[in-house]
Scaffold this motif. Structure first.
Motif, PDB file in Angstrom:
ATOM      1  N   GLN A   1     -24.927  45.903 -51.098  1.00 49.89           N
ATOM      2  CA  GLN A   1     -24.833  46.781 -52.266  1.00 49.89           C
ATOM      3  C   GLN A   1     -24.456  48.191 -51.840  1.00 49.89           C
ATOM      4  O   GLN A   1     -23.626  48.859 -52.492  1.00 49.89           O
ATOM      5  N   VAL A   2     -25.057  48.654 -50.725  1.00 51.07           N
ATOM      6  CA  VAL A   2     -24.733  49.993 -50.240  1.00 51.07           C
ATOM      7  C   VAL A   2     -23.270  50.066 -49.846  1.00 51.07           C
ATOM      8  O   VAL A   2     -22.572  51.064 -50.126  1.00 51.07           O
TER       9      VAL A   2
ATOM     10  N   ARG B   1     -20.838  48.264 -51.150  1.00 55.05           N
ATOM     11  CA  ARG B   1     -20.008  48.255 -52.355  1.00 55.05           C
ATOM     12  C   ARG B   1     -20.015  49.640 -53.016  1.00 55.05           C
ATOM     13  O   ARG B   1     -18.979  50.115 -53.497  1.00 55.05           O
ATOM     14  N   GLU B   2     -21.207  50.252 -53.006  1.00 55.14           N
ATOM     15  CA  GLU B   2     -21.275  51.574 -53.629  1.00 55.14           C
ATOM     16  C   GLU B   2     -20.468  52.586 -52.823  1.00 55.14           C
ATOM     17  O   GLU B   2     -19.807  53.471 -53.390  1.00 55.14           O
ATOM     18  N   GLU B   3     -20.503  52.466 -51.488  1.00 56.16           N
ATOM     19  CA  GLU B   3     -19.689  53.365 -50.663  1.00 56.16           C
ATOM     20  C   GLU B   3     -18.209  53.136 -50.956  1.00 56.16           C
ATOM     21  O   GLU B   3     -17.422  54.092 -51.072  1.00 56.16           O
TER      22      GLU B   3
ATOM     23  N   ALA C   1     -16.985  52.050 -53.749  1.00 53.65           N
ATOM     24  CA  ALA C   1     -16.687  52.554 -55.106  1.00 53.65           C
ATOM     25  C   ALA C   1     -16.481  54.047 -55.086  1.00 53.65           C
ATOM     26  O   ALA C   1     -15.573  54.592 -55.753  1.00 53.65           O
ATOM     27  N   VAL C   2     -17.318  54.755 -54.292  1.00 51.02           N
ATOM     28  CA  VAL C   2     -17.168  56.211 -54.193  1.00 51.02           C
ATOM     29  C   VAL C   2     -15.805  56.544 -53.613  1.00 51.02           C
ATOM     30  O   VAL C   2     -15.090  57.435 -54.101  1.00 51.02           O
TER      31      VAL C   2
ATOM     32  N   VAL D   1     -18.232  49.952 -60.094  1.00 49.31           N
ATOM     33  CA  VAL D   1     -19.444  49.291 -59.537  1.00 49.31           C
ATOM     34  C   VAL D   1     -20.641  50.093 -59.984  1.00 49.31           C
ATOM     35  O   VAL D   1     -20.639  51.334 -59.858  1.00 49.31           O
ATOM     36  N   PRO D   2     -21.718  49.393 -60.465  1.00 47.07           N
ATOM     37  CA  PRO D   2     -22.917  50.133 -60.906  1.00 47.07           C
ATOM     38  C   PRO D   2     -23.533  50.896 -59.739  1.00 47.07           C
ATOM     39  O   PRO D   2     -23.681  50.369 -58.640  1.00 47.07           O
ATOM     40  N   ARG D   3     -23.915  52.124 -59.972  1.00 48.40           N
ATOM     41  CA  ARG D   3     -24.525  52.945 -58.919  1.00 48.40           C
ATOM     42  C   ARG D   3     -26.047  52.795 -59.007  1.00 48.40           C
ATOM     43  O   ARG D   3     -26.731  53.573 -59.659  1.00 48.40           O
TER      44      ARG D   3
ATOM     45  N   GLN E   1     -27.379  54.476 -54.693  1.00 51.26           N
ATOM     46  CA  GLN E   1     -26.885  55.825 -54.433  1.00 51.26           C
ATOM     47  C   GLN E   1     -27.550  56.429 -53.187  1.00 51.26           C
ATOM     48  O   GLN E   1     -28.149  57.490 -53.204  1.00 51.26           O
TER      49      GLN E   1
END
Length: 662
Positions: free
Chosen positions: A308-309, A311-313, A315-316, A365-367, A370
């Motif tokens: 998840q981390v 994917r969030e990276e 997405a950013v 992607v949902p954050r 974060q």
């Protein structure tokens, strides 16, 4: 040789003058002397030896006491004044004629002073020269080493019954009794002849030097022989004590003594292992378990978190890229402007929008988490940290298992430790024997050092002597003649060496036959020993059984070993052919009735032309007395008065139904 009469005056238990006639009769060699224990039988044997040999006598009652103390203690307590003596009348052939000797040895005690006198009468007349040199004179008549084989008691038989102690006795007997020592004496005389050749006509100073060295060599020879004997005695004693220690240690180990000795060590090891186990357990509980190690249980969740981390990276980064692309597209379309056809511009615009749409999907992607950059860095290094903690935990767990096994093993060992009171006796016995071994080891080292010093001194003296000989021999006119004498003497000594070896082998062969024959005569198990051998170098006795195998003497009973010792003495006497009287003190101990009967019927009447037999009431009893009567010349009984503690001599023998007076 014949012993005619022995007279005791205030000697030991014999108060006043006590006299025994010891003459045998034709066909009746035995003089039977009976007495209960403590009546003075052994004192008679001591008296004969004391009269003959004085301070060199091997009296059983002397022990380790100085000669003067022995004489002082031998005076009867009731004697007044304090004086005692022994007189012995015997005859022996000298130079073809029978010569009679009467020895009178007397001593008196006055306070701390003891005076001893010796007078020797030859054929009834006092001979001063013989009296003054009697110690050397008697060696020509009856050497001390030879006498010890004809005058013996239970102790002598016991020493011969022990294979380890018998070898020196056999060697001494063969050397002195069978004439082997005569060959050695001839070699010594030849050596003396060589020395005389070297020192003849020397000047006074050189002669004095050589004489001094020779005297020192003789003193060294005596001292070395004595030191060698003490070393041998110390080794024998040490060997005996080490065997005893081995037996004690085996018993100690069997009872768990080794574990008892190690109890403190085992308890210390257990305490150390327990402390270490507690420390390792605490480390597992307080350090490892309190750290990041429990996160290993959330491995799947951590993987999901990490994904998840990521994917969030992504997405950013996609958002940042989308903003950049939007600006780029606007600038690009602005640059194209009117220079591109409309349809073509629409295609380009559509392509750029589709490209931004793809990147917009990545950014959509949902954050949830974060996570900060620091958190991401820690999350990425978590695997390595967990691997290290897991390895450490495995090592601690393995050590914990090993420590538990070690504690179990130590608990089992400690459970096997016997109680102190259960082995206290073995501990004391082991310590006592170990102390004796250590003492004997120190004594052996001391005696070996003393012997080594004497050996080195002997080598130095020999070197000095040879130098003295060489110095004086140089330039002498008679050198050639002396050299011939020395050369011929060397040849003669070499010949005597060979002759001595052959003579020894011949005598040993005859002795083996005689001892075996004597043993089989006395034994009731005729098939027990088929043959025996005597080693000519070590003088050890080896028995051979009916199967031709070596028979360990320990397989013989105590009585059978005693008969073997008697057979050895009998065989020596038969081979030597010396017509010497035998004095036998309490010879039937440890023997059963059959062996006693054999000894009475086959040995005593044949032991010698004169046999002084000293017996207790339980040895020569009624039945054996009847069998012995045809060979008895005289009988005596030693009667002890328990009120005055004195002994008198009476005619006759017998305590039971049979009373015999001869």
């Amino acid at each position: 040789m014949l012993l005619h009469e022995i007279t005791l005056e205030n000697f030991g238990a014999y108060l006043g003058t006590q006299r025994l006639s010891l003459n045998p009769k034709p066909g009746k060699p035995i003089i039977l002397i009976g007495g209960l224990n403590g009546c003075g039988k052994t004192t008679l044997l001591d008296a004969i030896q004391l009269a003959l040999y004085g301070s060199r006598a091997r009296c059983s009652g002397r022990g380790s006491r100085p000669y003067e103390t022995f004489l002082r203690d031998s005076v009867n307590r009731q004697a007044m004044p304090k004086q005692a003596g022994v007189k012995l009348w015997f005859s022996t052939p000298v130079e073809g004629e029978q010569r009679h000797y009467r020895i009178e040895r007397n001593w008196s005690v006055k306070g701390k002073t003891l005076q001893e006198s010796l007078a020797v009468f030859v054929n009834g007349e006092h001979d001063k020269a013989v009296s003054n040199t009697w110690a050397d004179y008697v060696e020509d008549l009856l050497p001390l080493e030879v006498a010890s084989l004809f005058f013996f008691d239970g102790e002598k038989i016991e020493s011969l019954a022990d294979p380890e102690r018998a070898a020196p006795v056999i060697e001494s007997a063969v050397q002195s009794l069978l004439g082997v020592s005569t060959v050695e004496q001839l070699r010594t005389d030849l050596l003396a002849l060589q020395r005389r050749q070297k020192v003849s006509r020397e000047d006074k100073a050189a002669l004095e030097l050589i004489t001094t060295i020779e005297a020192q060599l003789e003193e060294n020879e005596v001292a070395r022989a004595d030191a060698h004997q003490r070393v041998a005695s110390a080794k024998a004693g040490l060997l005996h004590e080490k065997r005893e220690l081995k037996v004690v240690e085996a018993a100690f180990a069997k009872e768990g003594g080794d574990l008892f000795r190690r109890r403190a060590e085992l308890e210390a090891k257990r305490a150390h292992a327990k402390d270490r186990l507690e420390a390792v357990s605490a480390s597992l509980a307080n350090t490892v378990a309190a750290g990041p190690l429990p996160l290993v249980l959330l491995k799947d969740q951590l993987e999901t978190l990490r994904a998840q981390v990521v994917r969030e990276e992504d997405a950013v980064r996609a958002e940042q890229l989308l903003d950049a692309l939007h600006k780029r597209d606007e600038e690009l379309l602005s640059l194209l402007g009117n220079g591109v056809p409309n349809d073509r511009l629409e295609q380009i615009t559509q392509f750029l929008e589709e490209d931004r749409s793809r990147h917009a999907a990545d950014a959509d992607v949902p954050r949830v988490i974060q996570m900060s950059a620091t958190g991401i860095q820690q999350l990425n290094s978590l695997n390595q940290v967990l691997d290290g903690e897991s390895q450490r935990a495995k090592e601690l767990l393995a050590e914990t298992g090993e420590l538990r096994e070690q504690l179990d093993a130590l608990d089992r060992q400690l459970a096997g430790v016997p109680a102190e009171d259960a082995i206290a006796g073995l501990i004391a016995r082991q310590d006592k024997v170990r102390e004796r071994v250590e003492h004997l080891e120190r004594e052996l080292r001391t005696t070996e050092e003393a012997h080594g010093a004497l050996v080195r001194e002997h080598a130095q003296l020999r070197t000095a002597r040879e130098k003295a000989y060489a110095k004086r021999a140089k330039g002498l006119a008679e050198l050639e003649h002396r050299a011939r004498v020395v050369s011929y003497s060397d040849r003669a000594r070499n010949t005597l060496d060979k002759f001595g070896e052959l003579l020894l082998q011949r005598h040993i062969s005859r002795l083996e036959v005689a001892v075996l024959d004597s043993f089989n005569r006395l034994m009731r198990k005729n098939a027990l020993v088929k043959d025996l051998r005597i080693d000519t170098s070590k003088f050890t006795l080896t028995l051979i059984d009916a199967d031709g195998e070596d028979l360990n003497p320990t397989r013989l009973s105590a009585g059978e070993r005693q008969l073997l010792a008697v057979s050895l003495l009998w065989g020596l006497a038969r081979v030597a052919g010396n017509r010497l009287p035998s004095v036998i003190d309490t010879p039937l101990g440890r023997l059963d009735s059959r062996h006693r009967q054999n000894l009475v019927e086959r040995y005593f009447p044949q032991a010698s032309h004169q046999v002084l037999l000293l017996s207790t009431d339980e040895e020569i009893d009624d039945e054996l007395l009847k069998r012995l009567i045809p060979s008895i010349a005289q009988t005596y009984t030693l009667v002890h008065d328990d009120t005055t503690f004195t002994t008198t001599i009476e005619r006759g023998y017998g305590w039971g139904k049979t009373q015999y007076v001869a």
